[in-house]
Write a protein that holds these residues in place. Structure first.
Motif, PDB file in Angstrom:
ATOM      1  N   THR A  34      35.476 -49.889  12.298  1.00 53.90           N
ATOM      2  CA  THR A  34      34.372 -50.399  11.337  1.00 53.90           C
ATOM      3  C   THR A  34      33.666 -49.282  10.896  1.00 53.90           C
ATOM      4  O   THR A  34      32.804 -48.779  11.739  1.00 53.90           O
ATOM      5  N   GLU A  35      33.637 -48.907   9.512  1.00 53.44           N
ATOM      6  CA  GLU A  35      32.826 -47.711   9.253  1.00 53.44           C
ATOM      7  C   GLU A  35      31.689 -48.044   8.459  1.00 53.44           C
ATOM      8  O   GLU A  35      31.635 -48.995   7.727  1.00 53.44           O
ATOM      9  N   ASN A  36      30.672 -47.501   8.589  1.00 57.74           N
ATOM     10  CA  ASN A  36      29.367 -47.354   7.771  1.00 57.74           C
ATOM     11  C   ASN A  36      29.484 -46.386   6.696  1.00 57.74           C
ATOM     12  O   ASN A  36      29.656 -45.464   6.801  1.00 57.74           O
ATOM     13  N   PRO A  37      29.739 -46.939   5.215  1.00 55.49           N
ATOM     14  CA  PRO A  37      29.931 -46.017   4.089  1.00 55.49           C
ATOM     15  C   PRO A  37      28.897 -45.210   3.765  1.00 55.49           C
ATOM     16  O   PRO A  37      28.915 -44.509   3.060  1.00 55.49           O
ATOM     17  N   ARG A  38      27.731 -45.469   4.371  1.00 52.39           N
ATOM     18  CA  ARG A  38      26.415 -44.424   4.134  1.00 52.39           C
ATOM     19  C   ARG A  38      26.816 -43.111   4.306  1.00 52.39           C
ATOM     20  O   ARG A  38      27.452 -42.633   5.081  1.00 52.39           O
ATOM     21  N   GLY A  39      26.449 -42.146   3.326  1.00 50.31           N
ATOM     22  CA  GLY A  39      26.303 -40.619   3.531  1.00 50.31           C
ATOM     23  C   GLY A  39      27.171 -40.144   2.501  1.00 50.31           C
ATOM     24  O   GLY A  39      26.872 -38.990   1.963  1.00 50.31           O
ATOM     25  N   GLY A  40      28.072 -40.861   1.647  1.00 53.77           N
ATOM     26  CA  GLY A  40      28.962 -40.221   0.693  1.00 53.77           C
ATOM     27  C   GLY A  40      29.640 -39.082   1.083  1.00 53.77           C
ATOM     28  O   GLY A  40      30.156 -38.760   2.120  1.00 53.77           O
ATOM     29  N   SER A  41      29.975 -38.207   0.096  1.00 51.55           N
ATOM     30  CA  SER A  41      30.629 -36.751   0.418  1.00 51.55           C
ATOM     31  C   SER A  41      30.154 -35.764  -0.567  1.00 51.55           C
ATOM     32  O   SER A  41      28.971 -36.090  -1.359  1.00 51.55           O
ATOM     33  N   VAL A  42      30.576 -34.551  -0.184  1.00 53.98           N
ATOM     34  CA  VAL A  42      29.801 -33.317  -0.619  1.00 53.98           C
ATOM     35  C   VAL A  42      30.944 -33.127  -1.887  1.00 53.98           C
ATOM     36  O   VAL A  42      32.073 -32.882  -1.657  1.00 53.98           O
ATOM     37  N   ASP A  43      30.200 -32.956  -3.129  1.00 54.90           N
ATOM     38  CA  ASP A  43      30.981 -32.817  -4.099  1.00 54.90           C
ATOM     39  C   ASP A  43      31.921 -31.613  -4.248  1.00 54.90           C
ATOM     40  O   ASP A  43      31.218 -30.384  -3.717  1.00 54.90           O
ATOM     41  N   GLY A  44      32.760 -31.641  -4.342  1.00 53.97           N
ATOM     42  CA  GLY A  44      33.771 -30.328  -4.655  1.00 53.97           C
ATOM     43  C   GLY A  44      34.277 -29.692  -3.264  1.00 53.97           C
ATOM     44  O   GLY A  44      34.845 -28.480  -3.314  1.00 53.97           O
ATOM     45  N   ALA A  45      33.779 -30.462  -2.192  1.00 58.37           N
ATOM     46  CA  ALA A  45      34.363 -29.812  -0.989  1.00 58.37           C
ATOM     47  C   ALA A  45      35.828 -29.721  -0.698  1.00 58.37           C
ATOM     48  O   ALA A  45      36.343 -30.766  -0.813  1.00 58.37           O
ATOM     49  N   GLU A  46      36.323 -28.424  -0.049  1.00 58.50           N
ATOM     50  CA  GLU A  46      37.450 -28.411   0.043  1.00 58.50           C
ATOM     51  C   GLU A  46      37.832 -27.494   1.336  1.00 58.50           C
ATOM     52  O   GLU A  46      36.940 -26.786   1.778  1.00 58.50           O
ATOM     53  N   PRO A  47      39.141 -27.830   1.862  1.00 58.17           N
ATOM     54  CA  PRO A  47      39.158 -27.008   3.136  1.00 58.17           C
ATOM     55  C   PRO A  47      39.181 -25.549   2.933  1.00 58.17           C
ATOM     56  O   PRO A  47      39.968 -25.014   1.863  1.00 58.17           O
ATOM     57  N   THR A  48      39.001 -24.824   3.906  1.00 57.03           N
ATOM     58  CA  THR A  48      39.207 -23.213   3.918  1.00 57.03           C
ATOM     59  C   THR A  48      40.407 -22.977   4.191  1.00 57.03           C
ATOM     60  O   THR A  48      40.740 -21.605   4.394  1.00 57.03           O
ATOM     61  N   ILE A  49      41.064 -23.674   5.220  1.00 56.07           N
ATOM     62  CA  ILE A  49      42.427 -23.430   5.584  1.00 56.07           C
ATOM     63  C   ILE A  49      43.388 -24.210   4.733  1.00 56.07           C
ATOM     64  O   ILE A  49      43.506 -25.593   4.945  1.00 56.07           O
ATOM     65  N   PRO A  50      44.266 -23.778   4.167  1.00 61.20           N
ATOM     66  CA  PRO A  50      45.263 -24.403   3.219  1.00 61.20           C
ATOM     67  C   PRO A  50      46.094 -25.520   3.966  1.00 61.20           C
ATOM     68  O   PRO A  50      46.503 -25.242   5.293  1.00 61.20           O
ATOM     69  N   GLY A  51      46.007 -26.669   3.707  1.00 61.57           N
ATOM     70  CA  GLY A  51      46.764 -27.796   4.319  1.00 61.57           C
ATOM     71  C   GLY A  51      46.203 -28.446   5.457  1.00 61.57           C
ATOM     72  O   GLY A  51      46.607 -29.527   5.883  1.00 61.57           O
ATOM     73  N   TRP A  52      44.856 -28.134   5.700  1.00 61.07           N
ATOM     74  CA  TRP A  52      43.691 -28.656   6.569  1.00 61.07           C
ATOM     75  C   TRP A  52      43.239 -29.567   5.583  1.00 61.07           C
ATOM     76  O   TRP A  52      43.343 -29.897   4.545  1.00 61.07           O
ATOM     77  N   LYS A  53      42.270 -30.590   6.727  1.00 61.12           N
ATOM     78  CA  LYS A  53      41.528 -31.539   5.934  1.00 61.12           C
ATOM     79  C   LYS A  53      40.023 -31.026   6.099  1.00 61.12           C
ATOM     80  O   LYS A  53      39.717 -30.609   7.149  1.00 61.12           O
ATOM     81  N   VAL A  54      39.310 -31.226   5.219  1.00 58.83           N
ATOM     82  CA  VAL A  54      37.874 -30.819   5.177  1.00 58.83           C
ATOM     83  C   VAL A  54      37.033 -32.215   5.642  1.00 58.83           C
ATOM     84  O   VAL A  54      37.114 -33.329   5.074  1.00 58.83           O
ATOM     85  N   VAL A  55      35.779 -32.089   6.500  1.00 54.27           N
ATOM     86  CA  VAL A  55      35.104 -32.895   6.878  1.00 54.27           C
ATOM     87  C   VAL A  55      33.732 -32.670   6.709  1.00 54.27           C
ATOM     88  O   VAL A  55      33.258 -31.773   7.042  1.00 54.27           O
ATOM     89  N   THR A  56      33.385 -33.641   6.037  1.00 54.11           N
ATOM     90  CA  THR A  56      31.653 -33.371   5.608  1.00 54.11           C
ATOM     91  C   THR A  56      30.851 -34.142   5.850  1.00 54.11           C
ATOM     92  O   THR A  56      31.282 -35.430   6.425  1.00 54.11           O
ATOM     93  N   ASN A  57      29.427 -33.745   6.241  1.00 57.51           N
ATOM     94  CA  ASN A  57      28.309 -34.448   6.734  1.00 57.51           C
ATOM     95  C   ASN A  57      27.049 -34.213   5.919  1.00 57.51           C
ATOM     96  O   ASN A  57      26.376 -33.263   6.111  1.00 57.51           O
ATOM     97  N   PRO A  58      26.978 -35.016   4.818  1.00 58.33           N
ATOM     98  CA  PRO A  58      25.929 -34.850   3.825  1.00 58.33           C
ATOM     99  C   PRO A  58      24.497 -34.933   4.516  1.00 58.33           C
ATOM    100  O   PRO A  58      23.538 -34.303   4.038  1.00 58.33           O
TER     101      PRO A  58
END
Length: 263
Positions: free
Chosen positions: A69-93
């Motif tokens: 069960t996730e707590n949706p607070r925190g949102g995301s960092v606008d425009g965040a993109e992975p620096t390694i092609p094909g990988w996923k970006v993980v943000t912590n506002p």
């Protein structure tokens, strides 16, 4: 710091010893507790001052569930993109950070916190905005590893903080009974690909007594730095060591290199 329960409670001795020796990284997780708020529990001071007994996951919530069960607070960092092609970006506002993980990892809500707890369900070490490595690795309520970020209120230097966090993950997650051999490296200066500077420490526990099929040796790595607000923060990763699907050191280092400030 979570996976299995039990132990003699002598955490002060263990972590104090762990923080004194040299090391390399590792860790398993079958008891991560999901916290309902984006606020890390556990000490940011010397891990050796923690005196709680080994963790025991709360029965109401699955430990490191594949679909927590996730707590949706925190949102995301606008425009965040992975620096390694094909990988996923993980943000912590909350801390203004980001890092990348391989495509097979699960990126969880930025507002979700996970923690290893003691036998009284007290959080011993935690992180928020996590990404999971191989959910269901050893049964439904298990993960093989995770990476995320935590605050470091009260820290004065990045070196000791990196050592404390790395040591705390392997102790809390893999061997609260102190059956194995702990090693923690002296923190070394590190500069991520983005130019972010701080200190890195790795920790391992080997020779852990296996009382359950999911018990393993463990490893962890922690990177302490200052964020854009001048506050201390720590990115860390823990995973099992010496298992068939062990996360390669090369991948650990590659993920570490992507840690950066964002937002």
């Amino acid at each position: 710091m979570p996976p299995g329960g039990g132990g003699n409670g002598n955490r002060t001795t263990v972590i104090a010893v762990v923080a004194a020796v040299a090391v390399v990284a590792a860790a398993v997780v079958t008891g991560v507790v999901l916290l309902g708020e984006d606020d890390e529990g556990g000490p940011t001071r010397a891990a050796g001052k923690e005196t709680s007994a080994p963790p025991s996951p709360t029965p109401e919530e699955p430990s490191a569930s594949a679909s927590p069960t996730e707590n949706p607070r925190g949102g995301s960092v606008d425009g965040a993109e992975p620096t390694i092609p094909g990988w996923k970006v993980v943000t912590n506002p909350k801390y203004g950070t980001a890092f990348d993980v391989p495509p097979e990892w699960e990126v969880k809500s930025p507002g979700l916190s996970i923690s290893f707890t003691d036998d009284k369900d007290k959080p011993l070490i935690s992180m928020s905005g996590p990404a999971y490595f191989k959910s269901g690795w050893c049964g439904k309520n298990s993960i093989l590893g995770a990476a995320g970020t935590r605050g470091a209120n009260g820290a004065s230097k990045t070196g000791p903080e990196a050592e404390n966090v790395a040591a705390a993950w392997v102790f809390g997650g893999y061997d609260q009974k102190e059956t194995g051999t702990f090693k923690v490296s002296e923190a070394a200066p590190f500069t991520a690909t983005s130019g972010l500077k701080g200190s890195v420490s790795v920790a391992t526990v080997t020779g852990v007594k296996k009382e359950d099929k999911c018990d393993t040796d463990g490893k962890s790595i922690a990177f302490a730095f200052k964020n854009a607000n001048g506050d201390f923060a720590v990115w860390s990763l823990f995973t099992s060591k010496g298992v068939k699907d062990e996360l390669p050191e090369a991948t650990v280092k590659r993920i570490l290199g992507t840690v950066r400030l964002a937002g």
